[in-house]
Design a protein around this motif. Structure first.
Motif, PDB file in Angstrom:
ATOM      1  N   TYR A   8       2.021   1.765  -3.589  1.00 46.21           N
ATOM      2  CA  TYR A   8       0.942   2.353  -4.384  1.00 46.21           C
ATOM      3  C   TYR A   8       0.768   3.834  -4.059  1.00 46.21           C
ATOM      4  CZ  TYR A   8      -0.757  -1.946  -6.543  1.00 46.21           C
ATOM      5  OH  TYR A   8      -0.867  -3.059  -7.321  1.00 46.21           O
ATOM      6  N   LEU A   9       0.880   4.169  -2.779  1.00 45.56           N
ATOM      7  CA  LEU A   9       0.757   5.564  -2.347  1.00 45.56           C
ATOM      8  C   LEU A   9       1.810   6.432  -3.021  1.00 45.56           C
ATOM      9  CD1 LEU A   9      -0.303   7.808  -0.374  1.00 45.56           C
ATOM     10  CD2 LEU A   9       1.427   7.002   1.240  1.00 45.56           C
ATOM     11  N   THR A  47       3.374   5.866  -5.710  1.00 46.02           N
ATOM     12  CA  THR A  47       3.363   5.752  -7.163  1.00 46.02           C
ATOM     13  C   THR A  47       2.154   6.433  -7.785  1.00 46.02           C
ATOM     14  OG1 THR A  47       4.549   3.629  -7.075  1.00 46.02           O
ATOM     15  CG2 THR A  47       3.387   4.149  -9.119  1.00 46.02           C
ATOM     16  N   TYR A  48       0.974   6.129  -7.272  1.00 47.14           N
ATOM     17  CA  TYR A  48      -0.256   6.557  -7.939  1.00 47.14           C
ATOM     18  C   TYR A  48      -0.965   7.727  -7.257  1.00 47.14           C
ATOM     19  CZ  TYR A  48       0.512   2.075 -10.200  1.00 47.14           C
ATOM     20  OH  TYR A  48       1.076   1.022 -10.886  1.00 47.14           O
ATOM     21  N   LEU A  49      -0.736   7.934  -5.980  1.00 47.02           N
ATOM     22  CA  LEU A  49      -1.398   9.031  -5.283  1.00 47.02           C
ATOM     23  C   LEU A  49      -0.458  10.218  -5.109  1.00 47.02           C
ATOM     24  CD1 LEU A  49      -4.008   9.955  -3.984  1.00 47.02           C
ATOM     25  CD2 LEU A  49      -3.233   8.972  -1.811  1.00 47.02           C
ATOM     26  N   LEU A  50       0.680   9.979  -4.517  1.00 45.65           N
ATOM     27  CA  LEU A  50       1.724  10.999  -4.385  1.00 45.65           C
ATOM     28  C   LEU A  50       2.940  10.457  -5.141  1.00 45.65           C
ATOM     29  CD1 LEU A  50       1.344  11.728  -0.559  1.00 45.65           C
ATOM     30  CD2 LEU A  50       0.507  13.145  -2.449  1.00 45.65           C
ATOM     31  N   PRO A  51       3.139  10.879  -6.371  1.00 48.07           N
ATOM     32  CA  PRO A  51       4.103  10.208  -7.261  1.00 48.07           C
ATOM     33  C   PRO A  51       5.573  10.493  -6.973  1.00 48.07           C
ATOM     34  CG  PRO A  51       3.176  12.110  -8.384  1.00 48.07           C
ATOM     35  CD  PRO A  51       2.460  12.007  -7.054  1.00 48.07           C
ATOM     36  N   TRP A  96       0.824  -1.209   0.000  1.00 46.33           N
ATOM     37  CA  TRP A  96       0.000   0.000   0.000  1.00 46.33           C
ATOM     38  C   TRP A  96       0.858   1.260   0.000  1.00 46.33           C
ATOM     39  CZ3 TRP A  96       0.033   3.691   3.884  1.00 46.33           C
ATOM     40  CH2 TRP A  96       0.606   3.314   5.098  1.00 46.33           C
TER      41      TRP A  96
END
Length: 261
Positions: A199-200, A202-206, A196
């Protein structure tokens, strides 16, 4: 024009030479110790999930170098925009025949970041030569490309944090959490974190597009096709974040109301 301003800025700072050089040396010392910590850890445990000291120097060095370059341009003015908004100092930028962001950049040169540029540049250069056998002309060009795109991503993030002050008045506390504390997670390989968190970042805060995915591509450490795809997309993410930050800033400027009104 910016070059002339920078020269004059350094001439002014030279009036207090001891203070100027001590500030730079303090930064050099502080970040040299950080690299030394990585050397101690990797020497004691051999590697961090397969990343040796040279690998970590590239991973952390890219993040530090791009952060320092970005900071010289916008940290004192765009990241800390709340001071101008609260004091009403932003008003003077609105009556001049020049873009507001351009004026903010020209209002203060981040000389305190020079030490970080020096330290990161030294360790990055050394680490790249250590991995010279893995590099091709294409990878060298890609390396310089990600330094540019990483700087753009960092600048964009600083502008976004400062722009939040148009709605929140104070945004530096938010910046300390999202820009400094969460971004510090990419000082280490994402593979050591739970899914998680990956993913955070990468996709939310890149943040991972600044150094982790580019480093996977440079060092051939990708475990899947998606790792290399994300590494290839990293330059575009940097440009995208920067473009978004400009739009976000001017959206905020539309709702700005001078405290003198």
């Amino acid at each position: 024009m910016y070059r002339i301003y920078t020269i004059q800025f350094f001439k002014a700072r030279a009036e207090y030479r001891l203070n100027f050089w001590l500030g730079i040396l303090a930064n050099i010392y502080s970040y040299f110790i950080t690299f030394l910590n990585y050397w101690i850890i990797t020497r004691r445990f051999e590697n961090i999930d397969g990343w040796g000291f040279a690998d970590m120097s590239i991973l952390y060095g890219i993040n530090l170098f791009t952060y320092a370059i970005a900071g010289t341009f916008v940290w004192y003015n765009a990241f800390q925009l709340e001071e101008e908004i609260i004091s009403g100092g932003l008003d003077r930028y609105l009556v001049r025949p020049m873009g507001v962001i351009e004026q903010l950049i020209c209002s203060r040169f981040g000389d305190t970041f020079v030490g970080q540029v020096i330290v990161a540049g030294i360790f990055l250069t050394w680490a790249m030569f250590k991995h010279i056998s893995l590099l091709s002309i294409g990878k060298v060009l890609y390396f310089f490309l990600i330094l540019i795109s990483g700087t753009m991503l960092q600048i964009g993030a600083m502008i976004v944090v400062g722009s939040l002050s148009f709605w929140l008045n104070k945004s530096t506390k938010i910046g300390e959490v999202f820009y400094y504390e969460i971004r510090s997670l990419i000082h280490y390989p994402l593979s050591i974190y739970p899914v998680w968190i990956r993913y955070l970042l990468t996709y939310l805060l890149p943040w991972a597009f600044i150094n982790y995915y580019p480093a996977l591509l440079l060092l051939g450490k990708g475990n899947s096709v998606i790792d290399y795809v994300l590494g290839g997309l990293s330059p575009f993410v940097g440009v995208g974040v920067f473009a978004f930050s400009i739009v976000f800033f001017y959206k905020g400027l539309q709702v700005y109301c001078s405290p003198g009104n």
